[in-house]
Scaffold this active site. Structure first.
Site, short mmCIF file in Angstrom:
data_model
loop_
_atom_site.label_atom_id
_atom_site.label_comp_id
_atom_site.label_asym_id
_atom_site.label_seq_id
_atom_site.Cartn_x
_atom_site.Cartn_y
_atom_site.Cartn_z
CB SER A 247 -4.15 -7.28 11.40
OG SER A 247 -5.02 -6.45 10.65
CG HIS B 139 -9.44 -7.05 -0.62
ND1 HIS B 139 -10.40 -6.09 -0.33
CD2 HIS B 139 -8.29 -6.61 -0.03
CE1 HIS B 139 -9.85 -5.12 0.38
NE2 HIS B 139 -8.58 -5.42 0.58
CG HIS C 282 -10.39 -5.27 9.27
ND1 HIS C 282 -10.92 -4.63 10.38
CD2 HIS C 282 -9.05 -5.29 9.46
CE1 HIS C 282 -9.94 -4.27 11.18
NE2 HIS C 282 -8.80 -4.67 10.66
CG HIS D 222 -24.17 -6.88 12.78
ND1 HIS D 222 -23.96 -6.81 11.42
CD2 HIS D 222 -23.71 -5.71 13.29
CE1 HIS D 222 -23.41 -5.64 11.12
NE2 HIS D 222 -23.25 -4.96 12.23
CG HIS E 21 -12.92 11.99 2.81
ND1 HIS E 21 -12.64 10.96 3.68
CD2 HIS E 21 -12.69 11.49 1.57
CE1 HIS E 21 -12.26 9.90 3.00
NE2 HIS E 21 -12.28 10.19 1.71
NE ARG F 134 8.61 -7.95 6.45
CZ ARG F 134 7.93 -8.71 5.59
NH1 ARG F 134 6.61 -8.76 5.66
NH2 ARG F 134 8.57 -9.41 4.67
#
Length: 308
Positions: free
Chosen positions: A95, A99, A109, A148, A178, A263
């Site tokens: 993973s 930034h 990501h 894309h 939200h 971790r």
């Protein structure tokens, strides 16, 4: 036949290739932090965290490998497979989150992973997940289209349905309920995937991982030297707040890691280094900041975009 050793070998090689490339682009060495969980721990296994902070290109970035085993699947991993609740499991993956310092270079990501569960008295069950997504602060149509299209080409050998299906899944998954807005401009996302059988499903996550640099690096090279000032850095910090909100509230990988006793330093590697929140702030109409919301933070068929 389930071949976890081959998956591990591939993932470690992928991590190494990505770090070698980004290290060369950044000019600052990535820290290498290997770790092991002893037998008898809540989670057993090992991993390797590779990260840079205060780099030239990347303000903060990391690419982690982990391979863990546990005695019982955590709730976040069995939400769609309740019959496996409590089964021993094995999970391995790579993973990354990068930034960049320059607000004109988007955050990115990427994740590829495999899970295997071994329910008592039954055959082991394996599935895969992964994808990549882009989070710009200032939008450029050609960047979104490029990202894309690389994903579409990577998934094409596995069926015409995969890219549109995984693109829609990505748009729906990386959405802040939200806030009523997406985290970025999407990409592809899939989880609990095993429909092609072990070998072809494994080949599919390899296609995603192998195409990451082709999807991201051309964008980095186009944008990294664009001039910016305090205004752009301020907006970048504000939008990074949405990244934090999503990862801590909704992200299944973060929740899995925290719930399973993972971790913490590695799990929270995805957090940006400088973040701001403001009360009910909205960009001024007609600005590049407003254009991010109106033109980019909504689902679009980016792979079919053409310049006008």
């Amino acid at each position: 036949m389930m071949d976890i050793a081959s998956v591990r070998t591939y993932l470690l090689g992928l991590q190494s290739r990505i770090i070698d490339t980004l290290q060369a682009e950044d000019g600052k060495a990535f820290v290498s932090d290997g770790w092991t969980r002893e037998p008898g721990s809540r989670l057993e296994g090992d991993g390797l965290s590779r990260l840079v902070e205060e780099g030239n290109l990347l303000e903060r970035g990391g690419c982690n490998f982990s391979h863990v085993k546990g005695k019982a699947m955590p709730p976040s991993a069995t939400a769609h497979r309740p019959e496996l609740a409590g089964a021993p499991f094995e999970a391995l993956g790579v993973s990354l989150v990068f930034h960049p310092r320059n607000p004109y270079v988007p955050t990115v990501h990427m994740n590829v992973r495999m899970f295997a569960a071994q329910p008592e008295g039954r055959e082991p069950v394996a599935w895969f997940g992964g994808g990549m997504d882009l989070t710009p602060y200032y939008g450029f149509e050609e960047d979104a289209a490029h990202f894309h299209r690389v994903n579409r080409a990577a998934l094409a050998p596995f069926g015409d349905d995969k890219f549109p299906r995984f693109k829609t899944w990505c748009d729906e998954y990386f959405f802040l309920k939200h806030r009523g807005e997406p985290r970025g401009i999407g990409g592809v996302f899939f989880d609990d995937f095993s429909e092609l059988g072990f070998e072809r499903s494994f080949a599919m996550i390899q296609a995603v991982g192998d195409n990451f640099l082709d999807a991201y690096l051309p964008i980095v090279k186009r944008r990294r030297d664009m001039p910016y000032g305090e205004r752009e850095r301020d907006f970048q910090a504000y939008r990074r707040g949405r990244y934090v909100e999503f990862n801590l509230v909704f992200d299944r990988g973060t929740l899995f890691g925290l719930q399973s006793g993972g971790r913490t330093e590695s799990i929270l590697m995805s957090m940006p280094p400088i973040v701001k929140w403001r009360y009910d702030w909205k960009p001024e109409a007609g600005t590049p900041e407003a254009r991010l919301y109106s033109d980019f933070l909504r689902p679009r068929d980016w792979a079919s975009w053409t310049a006008t």
